[in-house]
Design an enzyme around this catalytic site. Structure first.
Site, short mmCIF file in Angstrom:
data_model
loop_
_atom_site.label_atom_id
_atom_site.label_comp_id
_atom_site.label_asym_id
_atom_site.label_seq_id
_atom_site.Cartn_x
_atom_site.Cartn_y
_atom_site.Cartn_z
N GLY A 101 -7.31 7.77 10.49
CA GLY A 101 -6.96 7.54 9.29
C GLY A 101 -6.19 6.18 8.97
N GLN A 102 -6.16 5.32 10.02
CA GLN A 102 -5.68 4.02 9.92
C GLN A 102 -6.70 2.94 8.94
OE1 GLN A 102 -4.54 2.29 13.42
NE2 GLN A 102 -3.07 0.81 12.54
N HIS A 108 2.43 0.95 11.49
CA HIS A 108 3.34 1.21 10.48
C HIS A 108 3.65 2.64 10.41
CE1 HIS A 108 -0.53 1.21 8.72
NE2 HIS A 108 -0.52 2.07 7.80
P1 AMP Z 1 -2.87 3.49 6.81
O1 AMP Z 1 -3.16 2.24 7.38
O2 AMP Z 1 -3.72 4.46 6.37
O3 AMP Z 1 -1.60 4.22 7.42
O4 AMP Z 1 -2.36 3.09 5.19
C1 AMP Z 1 -2.05 1.84 4.85
C2 AMP Z 1 -1.13 1.88 3.71
O5 AMP Z 1 -0.74 0.62 3.62
C3 AMP Z 1 -1.64 2.49 2.38
O6 AMP Z 1 -0.56 3.47 2.10
C4 AMP Z 1 -1.62 1.26 1.38
O7 AMP Z 1 -1.21 1.73 0.09
C5 AMP Z 1 -0.68 0.27 2.14
N1 AMP Z 1 -0.77 -1.04 1.55
C6 AMP Z 1 -1.91 -1.74 1.81
N2 AMP Z 1 -1.69 -3.16 1.44
C7 AMP Z 1 -0.50 -3.06 1.19
C8 AMP Z 1 0.52 -4.20 0.77
N3 AMP Z 1 0.00 -5.49 0.65
N4 AMP Z 1 1.72 -3.97 0.61
C9 AMP Z 1 2.20 -2.58 0.85
N5 AMP Z 1 1.53 -1.85 1.15
C10 AMP Z 1 -0.04 -1.82 1.32
#
Ligand code: AMP
Length: 145
Positions: A101-102, A108
């Site tokens: 799901g990344q 993070h």
């Molecule tokens: P995941 O890799 O699936 O854990 O999710 C990536 C997360 O990063 C998602 O919840 C996005 O909404 C968030 N995201 C993507 N770009 C940004 C950004 N520039 N600033 C803050 N959050 C972000």
């Protein structure tokens, strides 16, 4: 070679750019090892991301020490979020690799304040208003002090 070593860290991922101040974020907390900022597409108000400053793709390649710093900071954010958002609980999530799901390939941890009976929005449902993000960052920062 272990499977996880086949995926190299991409220094141009969006969170690496945020760490280099090449891209803005709504920062809520920072120390020598970690940065925490609001998710721009929150699944709940106050949805925060905690990342290591060290280059790490996900749970598979992060060093145990950096992971520990992220865990400690996630707890700090979780406790502050309970106060800042008068939350009833907290959900932590961490996704590793596409199959896990990344989407962004810098480790993070999602810290999401929860309220009884209110479901999380689906991932990436909508981009939050900047003003709302600013207000939520202010509330979280105040609760962290
Ligand atoms: P995941 O890799 O699936 O854990 O999710 C990536 C997360 O990063 C998602 O919840 C996005 O909404 C968030 N995201 C993507 N770009 C940004 C950004 N520039 N600033 C803050 N959050 C972000």
């Amino acid at each position: 070679m272990p499977d996880y070593e086949k995926h190299a860290y991409d220094t141009n991922n969006i969170f690496a750019k945020i760490l280099r101040s090449e891209f803005p974020c709504h920062k809520v907390y920072e120390n020598e090892h970690v940065l925490a900022f609001l998710d721009i597409m929150p699944r709940a108000p106050g949805h925060t991301l905690v990342i290591p400053k060290a280059a790490a793709r996900n749970i598979l390649d992060v060093s145990p020490d950096d992971l520990a710093h992220v865990a400690i900071a996630s707890q700090k954010i979780a406790r502050a979020a309970m106060t800042a958002f008068t939350a009833d609980g907290i959900t932590l999530q961490q996704f590793s690799e596409t199959a896990g799901g990344q989407v962004v390939f810098h480790l993070h941890v999602h810290v999401m304040p929860r309220h009884t009976g209110i479901a999380l929005l689906p991932p990436a449902s909508r981009k939050e208003d900047v003003k709302v993000l600013e207000d939520n960052a202010t509330r979280l920062i105040a609760a962290l002090e």
